[in-house]
Design a protein around this motif. Structure first.
Motif, PDB file in Angstrom:
ATOM      1  N   ALA A  13      15.878  50.752  27.966  1.00 22.01           N
ATOM      2  CA  ALA A  13      16.829  51.656  27.320  1.00 22.01           C
ATOM      3  C   ALA A  13      17.849  52.177  28.333  1.00 22.01           C
ATOM      4  CB  ALA A  13      16.094  52.813  26.641  1.00 22.01           C
ATOM      5  N   ARG A  14      17.398  52.424  29.566  1.00 20.46           N
ATOM      6  CA  ARG A  14      18.334  52.836  30.627  1.00 20.46           C
ATOM      7  C   ARG A  14      19.330  51.720  30.932  1.00 20.46           C
ATOM      8  NH1 ARG A  14      15.632  54.578  35.919  1.00 20.46           N
ATOM      9  NH2 ARG A  14      17.793  55.089  36.440  1.00 20.46           N
ATOM     10  N   ILE A  15      18.842  50.491  30.939  1.00 18.19           N
ATOM     11  CA  ILE A  15      19.734  49.357  31.165  1.00 18.19           C
ATOM     12  C   ILE A  15      20.777  49.287  30.061  1.00 18.19           C
ATOM     13  CG2 ILE A  15      19.909  46.834  31.232  1.00 18.19           C
ATOM     14  CD1 ILE A  15      17.087  46.838  32.504  1.00 18.19           C
ATOM     15  N   LEU A  16      20.349  49.454  28.817  1.00 16.38           N
ATOM     16  CA  LEU A  16      21.297  49.422  27.706  1.00 16.38           C
ATOM     17  C   LEU A  16      22.340  50.520  27.875  1.00 16.38           C
ATOM     18  CD1 LEU A  16      22.117  48.054  25.076  1.00 16.38           C
ATOM     19  CD2 LEU A  16      20.613  49.663  23.880  1.00 16.38           C
ATOM     20  N   GLY A  17      21.917  51.692  28.296  1.00 23.89           N
ATOM     21  CA  GLY A  17      22.866  52.774  28.557  1.00 23.89           C
ATOM     22  C   GLY A  17      23.852  52.400  29.648  1.00 23.89           C
ATOM     23  N   TRP A  18      23.352  51.743  30.691  1.00 23.65           N
ATOM     24  CA  TRP A  18      24.222  51.285  31.778  1.00 23.65           C
ATOM     25  C   TRP A  18      25.223  50.264  31.252  1.00 23.65           C
ATOM     26  CZ3 TRP A  18      24.869  46.479  34.164  1.00 23.65           C
ATOM     27  CH2 TRP A  18      25.598  46.491  35.355  1.00 23.65           C
ATOM     28  N   LEU A  19      24.765  49.346  30.441  1.00 21.96           N
ATOM     29  CA  LEU A  19      25.674  48.349  29.855  1.00 21.96           C
ATOM     30  C   LEU A  19      26.747  49.040  29.012  1.00 21.96           C
ATOM     31  CD1 LEU A  19      23.075  45.653  28.698  1.00 21.96           C
ATOM     32  CD2 LEU A  19      24.709  45.428  30.596  1.00 21.96           C
ATOM     33  N   ALA A  20      26.343  50.050  28.263  1.00 25.13           N
ATOM     34  CA  ALA A  20      27.263  50.737  27.360  1.00 25.13           C
ATOM     35  C   ALA A  20      28.315  51.567  28.080  1.00 25.13           C
ATOM     36  CB  ALA A  20      26.474  51.622  26.398  1.00 25.13           C
ATOM     37  N   PHE A  49      13.801  43.401  21.203  1.00 30.64           N
ATOM     38  CA  PHE A  49      15.192  43.707  21.533  1.00 30.64           C
ATOM     39  C   PHE A  49      15.297  44.194  22.974  1.00 30.64           C
ATOM     40  CE2 PHE A  49      18.461  47.042  21.904  1.00 30.64           C
ATOM     41  CZ  PHE A  49      19.586  46.263  21.759  1.00 30.64           C
ATOM     42  N   LEU A  50      14.381  45.067  23.384  1.00 25.73           N
ATOM     43  CA  LEU A  50      14.409  45.594  24.743  1.00 25.73           C
ATOM     44  C   LEU A  50      14.156  44.486  25.766  1.00 25.73           C
ATOM     45  CD1 LEU A  50      12.609  48.963  24.023  1.00 25.73           C
ATOM     46  CD2 LEU A  50      15.054  48.591  24.444  1.00 25.73           C
ATOM     47  N   LEU A  51      13.314  43.528  25.417  1.00 25.80           N
ATOM     48  CA  LEU A  51      13.120  42.364  26.280  1.00 25.80           C
ATOM     49  C   LEU A  51      14.433  41.596  26.412  1.00 25.80           C
ATOM     50  CD1 LEU A  51      11.280  40.467  27.898  1.00 25.80           C
ATOM     51  CD2 LEU A  51      10.691  39.357  25.730  1.00 25.80           C
ATOM     52  N   ALA A  52      15.162  41.457  25.318  1.00 23.85           N
ATOM     53  CA  ALA A  52      16.454  40.764  25.362  1.00 23.85           C
ATOM     54  C   ALA A  52      17.443  41.502  26.262  1.00 23.85           C
ATOM     55  CB  ALA A  52      17.020  40.611  23.950  1.00 23.85           C
ATOM     56  N   VAL A  53      17.418  42.816  26.246  1.00 21.69           N
ATOM     57  CA  VAL A  53      18.297  43.600  27.116  1.00 21.69           C
ATOM     58  C   VAL A  53      18.013  43.260  28.583  1.00 21.69           C
ATOM     59  CG1 VAL A  53      18.833  45.937  27.929  1.00 21.69           C
ATOM     60  CG2 VAL A  53      18.624  45.495  25.475  1.00 21.69           C
ATOM     61  N   ILE A  54      16.732  43.227  28.935  1.00 22.07           N
ATOM     62  CA  ILE A  54      16.355  42.909  30.313  1.00 22.07           C
ATOM     63  C   ILE A  54      16.723  41.468  30.655  1.00 22.07           C
ATOM     64  CG2 ILE A  54      14.404  42.641  31.894  1.00 22.07           C
ATOM     65  CD1 ILE A  54      13.122  45.059  30.435  1.00 22.07           C
ATOM     66  N   GLU A  55      16.478  40.552  29.740  1.00 23.45           N
ATOM     67  CA  GLU A  55      16.807  39.156  30.005  1.00 23.45           C
ATOM     68  C   GLU A  55      18.307  38.954  30.187  1.00 23.45           C
ATOM     69  OE1 GLU A  55      14.754  36.895  26.997  1.00 23.45           O
ATOM     70  OE2 GLU A  55      12.927  36.910  28.201  1.00 23.45           O
ATOM     71  N   PHE A  56      19.102  39.679  29.420  1.00 23.89           N
ATOM     72  CA  PHE A  56      20.546  39.603  29.601  1.00 23.89           C
ATOM     73  C   PHE A  56      20.925  40.078  30.997  1.00 23.89           C
ATOM     74  CE2 PHE A  56      24.696  41.721  29.570  1.00 23.89           C
ATOM     75  CZ  PHE A  56      25.494  40.631  29.291  1.00 23.89           C
TER      76      PHE A  56
END
Length: 94
Positions: A13-20, A49-56
């Motif tokens: 979730a932190r990674i997604l925030g960083w991406l955003a 979905f969170l796994l996909a965030v990390i894989e991206f």
């Protein structure tokens, strides 16, 4: 070390925030994942979905290193988080 699924999900979730935080980064993730901006918050409780965030994140070394530097974590943290999520275990082909 991120060994629990809960800690790995929080890190993703932190990674997604960083991406955003950056239009180009989040746009690239949305294009890669096929997700829509409207559904991102809904998917924060979905381990797949969170796994996909990390894989991206892990798909581009420069991006991975930038994220780790900005988030103040060692570069191995995304891999540890990935391994703690369902479906993210390391595959050994031997």
């Amino acid at each position: 070390m991120l060994s629990s699924q809960e800690a790995a999900e929080a890190f993703a979730a932190r990674i997604l925030g960083w991406l955003a935080e950056d239009h180009a980064r989040i746009s690239a993730f949305l294009a890669w994942s096929g997700e829509s901006p409207a559904h991102l918050r809904e998917r924060l409780n979905d381990p797949a979905f969170l796994l996909a965030v990390i894989e991206f994140l892990m798909s581009d070394e420069r991006q991975l290193l930038d994220a780790c530097a900005d988030l103040g974590v060692p570069p191995e943290t995304p891999g540890q988080a990935r391994a703690a999520l369902p479906g993210g275990e390391q595959v050994h082909w031997t």
